[in-house]
Design an enzyme around this catalytic site. Structure first.
Site, PDB file in Angstrom:
ATOM      1  N   HIS A  49      -7.855  -5.355  -0.443  1.00 30.89           N
ATOM      2  CA  HIS A  49      -6.572  -4.694  -0.222  1.00 30.89           C
ATOM      3  C   HIS A  49      -5.846  -5.231   1.010  1.00 30.89           C
ATOM      4  CE1 HIS A  49      -3.577  -1.633  -0.538  1.00 30.89           C
ATOM      5  NE2 HIS A  49      -3.898  -1.049   0.591  1.00 30.89           N
ATOM      6  N   SER A 106       0.834  -1.191   0.000  1.00 27.99           N
ATOM      7  CA  SER A 106       0.000   0.000   0.000  1.00 27.99           C
ATOM      8  C   SER A 106       0.881   1.257   0.000  1.00 27.99           C
ATOM      9  CB  SER A 106      -0.924  -0.057   1.216  1.00 27.99           C
ATOM     10  OG  SER A 106      -1.983   0.830   1.085  1.00 27.99           O
ATOM     11  N   ASP A 129      -8.274  -6.875  -4.830  1.00 22.08           N
ATOM     12  CA  ASP A 129      -7.933  -5.538  -4.316  1.00 22.08           C
ATOM     13  C   ASP A 129      -8.447  -4.488  -5.292  1.00 22.08           C
ATOM     14  OD1 ASP A 129      -6.779  -3.200  -3.423  1.00 22.08           O
ATOM     15  OD2 ASP A 129      -4.730  -3.989  -3.315  1.00 22.08           O
TER      16      ASP A 129
END
Lengths: 215, 386
Positions: B354, B156, B321
């Site tokens: 995610h 991320s 995701d």
């Protein structure tokens, strides 16, 4: 003998491809599988290797061997791979599984100086015989799938391959026949490949331009 | 796969950039002194060639593995990936993780004391960017006497820092593992961040950022976290985890109460977050995420931005995701590859959304442990070079 060469010994088609590749080449394998061929080329021929693979398991195995690999679908083509950026582009027993075989062959000779393509030969006598006598879709060591559960959507013969290459201006530079098993007909394969060889391997390239050197 | 723990760990602090030698930020503003909180696991080898820098995401901190001695029962945020025999094997590697600049977990951020006023910076804290976070980490790595990192890795926002490291300090990074990330946040991502920021800023307790010493904007920050959490999950993950199951009741209440488990879960996540996170830090860090655009280094071209990297890349994305979708990870991989880098690109099949980068330990471990081992062996002094 390294583990990857041991594995290649069980796959005479991959072993043949291994032998064809010149040392120190840049090699790109479309459908790298478990990465054994590329690992053998890297270790024993000092090749710079890159692979594309669609299955997660194949990806894991390539990474485990230290082979740079890209998870991607060949039907998307080789998009931004530069022209002639590899010495060899390999497509091993996969042509019959892609949606656009013509397109992928064109991509191979665009990106690679030399394309090495192997195919299971649907013209083989045993296949012809099964269809003729049994009237069912043939199954062999090389095409082991039932008709209703097969990744093979574009089966072809050695003749078909040569004809398509001629039609789209791809030069067949060399060809070999391979069988997994030695049989009485093995030595005759080169005489009548389309009838006797279960597998064909081809070296292809762009049509030589007038006056240009052969290689 | 090993399951060892690094055991009891301690957060350490490194302070630098004392005025007049302040850290010059991307915005042009100067910040100093700067403190960076960090933890290390494993030991640095004699050649100082086995250091792996782990980079955390929005709400992470320096505590990536092990347990704190002071009763803190919470294991590090990537404890399933860092430890003896794990993906980042602390028997082999010296693993470092630091809290980002602008954070609130020990590193200098908006809740730190502003030397000019003696009070908290609040909104006087300068805007920081992903590049600024990496500059501060670079100072820490220099301080630790490490000239080259075996690898930088993170998911991320951590992945953004990985990309920044590999392009800003190419000679210092041998291998890079960006996970579930992007070279630039999508409009959708910016939109969610902005809703989160508005939730904080419209909480009366926020008081223009000057809530320190009083009641912090808990409701706003909790709401921001709830929105964030929705984006970290997937439709399938939420369906499996909660479905339409009711929370502590047999039938619908016909009142504005917590009827469903998913509501209860979000409330809990939101409340828990306010116990440990500073609202202003949330504002600053989400802005840094929004501002990140790697292609700016290449005058708008991602390929040019990636042209100078020397690291080998392993880029991991996850099928479900939708916040940092696989195609955005592939864009980075393509640009790096066209620029000449050695790149492996993987889309792992996962339903976690995610959050998968924190949860899918098994698949990531297979990939990362092998990848690191090859990089380590290829470059080790006297090691087999191919």
């Amino acid at each position: 003998m390294s583990p990857e060469l041991e594995t290649l010994r069980l796959r005479p088609d991959l072993m043949k491809i291994f032998e064809i590749i010149a040392p120190g080449s840049r090699v790109f394998d479309l459908g790298a599988g478990s990465g054994d061929l590329l690992k053998a080329l890297e270790r024993h021929k000092g090749a710079l290797v890159r692979g594309v693979e669609i299955s997660a398991e194949g990806i894991m195995e390539c990474i485990a061997k230290g082979i740079p690999v890209y998870q991607s679908n060949l039907d998307e083509g080789l998009e931004d791979y530069a022209d002639q950026s590899f010495d060899y582009v390999i497509l091993s027993q996969t042509l019959q599984q892609v949606h656009k075989p013509k397109f992928i062959l064109q991509e191979i000779v665009r990106v690679g100086r030399i394309g090495v393509v192997s195919i299971p030969n649907f013209g083989h006598w045993w296949i012809r015989l099964q269809l003729l006598l049994k009237g069912t879709m043939p199954k062999t060591t090389y095409i082991p799938y039932d008709w209703y559960d097969t990744p093979n959507i574009h089966l072809l013969s050695i003749h078909d391959f040569r004809r398509l290459c001629a039609e789209i201006g791809i030069r067949v530079r060399n060809e070999w026949t391979v069988s997994f098993k030695e049989g009485p007909l093995t030595s005759l394969m080169p005489i009548w490949p389309n009838m006797l060889a279960p597998l064909g391997i081809f070296e292809i390239g762009r049509q030589a331009e007038a006056g240009a050197p052969e290689d | 796969m090993g399951t060892g723990s690094v055991g009891t760990v301690r957060t350490e602090y490194y302070s630098f950039a004392e005025p007049p030698g302040e850290l010059v930020l991307e915005s042009g503003e100067r910040l100093g002194p700067v403190t960076i909180a960090y933890e290390t696991y494993g030991s640095l080898d004699a050649a100082r060639g086995n250091a792996v820098l782990i980079l955390h995401a929005l709400s992470g901190d320096a505590h990536a593995a092990g347990l704190h001695a002071d009763g803190g029962a919470r294991p590090g945020w990537w404890d399933n990936m860092i430890g003896p025999g794990k993906a980042f094997d602390t028997d082999r590697y010296f693993v470092i993780c630091s809290n980002v600049l602008g954070g609130c977990m020990g590193s200098t951020g908006p809740s730190s004391v502003n030397p000019a006023t003696g009070g908290p910076y609040a909104l006087d804290f300068p805007f920081i960017t992903i590049a600024d976070m990496v500059r501060a980490q670079k100072a820490l790595i220099d301080h630790l006497g490490i000239r080259e990192l075996l690898a930088v890795a993170g998911g991320s926002m951590g992945g953004m820092q990985v990309l920044e490291w590999a392009t800003a300090y190419p000679e210092m990074v041998r291998a890079a593992i960006p996970i579930a990330t992007t070279s630039h946040l999508s409009a959708q991502g910016i939109a969610f961040n902005e809703v989160g920021r508005r939730a904080i800023m419209s909480d009366p307790a926020w008081k223009g950022g000057n809530y320190y010493g009083g009641e912090p904007p808990r409701n706003g920050l909790a709401l921001a976290r709830m929105i964030g959490h929705i984006t970290y999950l997937s439709d399938e993950a939420m369906h499996r985890k909660f479905g339409r199951r009711l929370h502590d009741r047999k039938e619908l209440s016909y009142e504005f109460l917590t009827d469903f488990q998913v509501e209860s879960y979000l409330h809990h996540q939101g409340d828990a977050f306010t116990q440990r996170f500073d609202a202003n830090a949330y504002l600053y860090i989400t802005k840094a995420i929004d501002y990140f655009d790697l292609s700016e280094k290449g005058g708008g071209s991602l390929v040019r931005a990636c042209a100078g990297v020397r690291a080998s890349f392993l880029i991991i994305s996850f099928s479900s995701d939708w916040l940092y979708p696989p195609y955005q990870n592939k864009e980075i991989a393509d640009a790096l590859r066209v620029g000449g880098a050695e790149v492996s690109f993987v889309v792992l099949d996962s339903s976690y959304g995610h959050d998968a980068f924190l949860l899918e330990a098994e698949q990531q471990t297979r990939l990362i442990s092998h990848f690191l081992r090859h990089v380590h062996e290829d470059h080790a002094p006297g090691g087999a070079h191919r």
